[in-house]
Write a protein that holds these residues in place. Structure first.
Motif, PDB file in Angstrom:
ATOM      1  N   VAL A  92      77.408-123.694 -74.520  1.00 15.57           N
ATOM      2  CA  VAL A  92      76.396-122.892 -75.488  1.00 15.57           C
ATOM      3  C   VAL A  92      74.952-122.995 -75.532  1.00 15.57           C
ATOM      4  CG1 VAL A  92      76.168-122.167 -77.815  1.00 15.57           C
ATOM      5  CG2 VAL A  92      78.854-122.065 -76.918  1.00 15.57           C
ATOM      6  N   VAL A  93      74.153-122.645 -75.752  1.00 13.26           N
ATOM      7  CA  VAL A  93      72.723-122.940 -76.226  1.00 13.26           C
ATOM      8  C   VAL A  93      72.942-122.550 -77.201  1.00 13.26           C
ATOM      9  CG1 VAL A  93      69.983-122.575 -75.570  1.00 13.26           C
ATOM     10  CG2 VAL A  93      72.159-122.171 -73.599  1.00 13.26           C
ATOM     11  N   GLU A  94      72.006-123.001 -78.270  1.00 13.00           N
ATOM     12  CA  GLU A  94      71.810-122.868 -79.306  1.00 13.00           C
ATOM     13  C   GLU A  94      70.247-122.492 -79.386  1.00 13.00           C
ATOM     14  OE1 GLU A  94      74.218-123.679 -83.552  1.00 13.00           O
ATOM     15  OE2 GLU A  94      72.479-125.335 -83.207  1.00 13.00           O
ATOM     16  N   VAL A  95      69.775-121.377 -80.226  1.00 19.73           N
ATOM     17  CA  VAL A  95      67.884-121.565 -80.630  1.00 19.73           C
ATOM     18  C   VAL A  95      67.523-121.498 -81.669  1.00 19.73           C
ATOM     19  CG1 VAL A  95      68.468-119.252 -79.868  1.00 19.73           C
ATOM     20  CG2 VAL A  95      65.920-120.628 -79.604  1.00 19.73           C
ATOM     21  N   HIS A  96      66.960-121.860 -82.996  1.00 15.41           N
ATOM     22  CA  HIS A  96      66.103-121.593 -83.793  1.00 15.41           C
ATOM     23  C   HIS A  96      64.780-120.971 -83.915  1.00 15.41           C
ATOM     24  CE1 HIS A  96      69.207-123.316 -86.256  1.00 15.41           C
ATOM     25  NE2 HIS A  96      69.467-124.712 -84.845  1.00 15.41           N
ATOM     26  N   ASP A 121      76.112-129.252 -74.162  1.00 15.12           N
ATOM     27  CA  ASP A 121      75.736-130.396 -73.271  1.00 15.12           C
ATOM     28  C   ASP A 121      75.050-131.192 -73.733  1.00 15.12           C
ATOM     29  OD1 ASP A 121      74.148-128.798 -72.171  1.00 15.12           O
ATOM     30  OD2 ASP A 121      74.807-129.230 -69.667  1.00 15.12           O
ATOM     31  N   GLY A 122      73.924-131.706 -74.528  1.00 10.54           N
ATOM     32  CA  GLY A 122      73.651-132.051 -74.761  1.00 10.54           C
ATOM     33  C   GLY A 122      71.302-132.411 -74.404  1.00 10.54           C
ATOM     34  N   ALA A 123      71.536-130.755 -74.135  1.00  8.17           N
ATOM     35  CA  ALA A 123      69.737-131.197 -73.234  1.00  8.17           C
ATOM     36  C   ALA A 123      69.184-130.259 -74.478  1.00  8.17           C
ATOM     37  CB  ALA A 123      69.725-129.428 -72.098  1.00  8.17           C
ATOM     38  N   LEU A 139      68.091-116.797 -69.287  1.00 14.35           N
ATOM     39  CA  LEU A 139      67.151-117.073 -70.081  1.00 14.35           C
ATOM     40  C   LEU A 139      66.091-118.038 -69.707  1.00 14.35           C
ATOM     41  CD1 LEU A 139      69.484-118.985 -72.414  1.00 14.35           C
ATOM     42  CD2 LEU A 139      68.556-118.192 -73.270  1.00 14.35           C
ATOM     43  N   ALA A 140      64.741-118.399 -70.522  1.00 18.15           N
ATOM     44  CA  ALA A 140      63.187-118.684 -69.703  1.00 18.15           C
ATOM     45  C   ALA A 140      62.565-119.358 -71.105  1.00 18.15           C
ATOM     46  CB  ALA A 140      62.743-117.711 -69.693  1.00 18.15           C
ATOM     47  N   SER A 161      66.492-120.459 -66.515  1.00 18.93           N
ATOM     48  CA  SER A 161      67.619-121.114 -65.735  1.00 18.93           C
ATOM     49  C   SER A 161      68.652-120.058 -65.932  1.00 18.93           C
ATOM     50  CB  SER A 161      68.239-121.943 -66.936  1.00 18.93           C
ATOM     51  OG  SER A 161      69.415-122.290 -66.367  1.00 18.93           O
ATOM     52  N   THR A 162      70.080-119.295 -65.231  1.00 19.11           N
ATOM     53  CA  THR A 162      70.724-118.416 -65.223  1.00 19.11           C
ATOM     54  C   THR A 162      72.010-119.032 -65.709  1.00 19.11           C
ATOM     55  OG1 THR A 162      71.160-118.352 -62.646  1.00 19.11           O
ATOM     56  CG2 THR A 162      69.377-116.742 -63.793  1.00 19.11           C
ATOM     57  N   ASP A 163      72.388-120.729 -65.970  1.00 24.86           N
ATOM     58  CA  ASP A 163      73.412-121.073 -66.319  1.00 24.86           C
ATOM     59  C   ASP A 163      73.422-122.405 -67.591  1.00 24.86           C
ATOM     60  OD1 ASP A 163      72.427-123.022 -65.688  1.00 24.86           O
ATOM     61  OD2 ASP A 163      73.517-123.513 -63.701  1.00 24.86           O
ATOM     62  N   GLY A 164      72.538-121.100 -67.921  1.00 28.98           N
ATOM     63  CA  GLY A 164      72.519-122.594 -69.914  1.00 28.98           C
ATOM     64  C   GLY A 164      71.729-123.781 -69.141  1.00 28.98           C
ATOM     65  N   PHE A 165      70.776-123.590 -68.334  1.00 30.80           N
ATOM     66  CA  PHE A 165      69.476-125.048 -68.787  1.00 30.80           C
ATOM     67  C   PHE A 165      70.393-126.268 -67.869  1.00 30.80           C
ATOM     68  CE2 PHE A 165      67.867-122.467 -71.854  1.00 30.80           C
ATOM     69  CZ  PHE A 165      66.514-121.841 -70.498  1.00 30.80           C
TER      70      PHE A 165
END
Length: 183
Positions: A92-96, A121-123, A139-140, A161-165
């Motif tokens: 999961v990519v979380e963004v604020h 996963d920590g990025a 995502l860009a 990235s097309t796989d969540g960075f």
């Protein structure tokens, strides 16, 4: 006619005239409709969530303090938001961000203002803007973009990235440092 009948007829006629005058004077006025402005084409929500699913899988969700949706185009503006982008591998990519836009026709999303991005996963990423290109499920991070994960740091004008960075593509002034090495 005798006098009594004339008096009663006069009183009845006067009462009828008074009733007609009262009915005409007390007719309510037609209510004035508010002027049609561009703001009347907006629906607003406080503390709501929008999301997209594809083939039964949630692709993303955005929760915002304030949401405005154009009733004609279905485009959405968001303020003070938290979002999640769900990758097929479960990450999961979380963004604020302070601001966001969702374009209904293309299903693209653009987030800006204090953009903070992290992955399950920590990025850790930062950029001036985060874009979701729905057609490519990409995502860009755009504008002074940087990413760090474990012993790797990368920066550039744009990181895609097309796989969540997990795997990235750096565009413009690319700089990569991995395990203490600069490339």
């Amino acid at each position: 006619m005798d006098r009594k009948k004339k008096l009663l007829a006069g009183l009845a006629l006067a009462a009828f005239a008074a009733l007609v005058v009262w009915a005409v004077m007390t007719v309510p006025q037609k209510p004035q409709l508010p002027e049609q402005t561009s703001d009347s084409n907006l629906m607003t929500y406080e503390g709501n969530t929008i999301s997209e699913e594809k083939d039964g899988r949630k692709i993303w969700d955005l929760t915002a303090e304030h949401i405005e949706m154009d009733v004609h185009t279905k485009d959405v503006r968001l303020e003070n938001l938290t979002g999640h982008f769900y990758m097929q591998d479960g990450r999961v990519v979380e963004v604020h961000a302070d601001h966001g836009r969702y374009e209904n026709e293309t299903k693209d999303i653009s987030l800006s203002g204090n953009v903070a991005i992290s992955t399950s996963d920590g990025a850790i990423l930062s950029s001036r803007e985060l874009q979701w290109v729905s057609a490519d499920e990409m995502l860009a991070a755009v504008g002074d973009a940087s990413v760090s994960k474990e012993d790797m740091k990368a920066s550039g004008e744009r990181i895609e990235s097309t796989d969540g960075f997990n795997k990235i593509r750096i565009i413009g002034r690319a700089h990569l440092v991995k395990g203490g090495e600069s490339k």
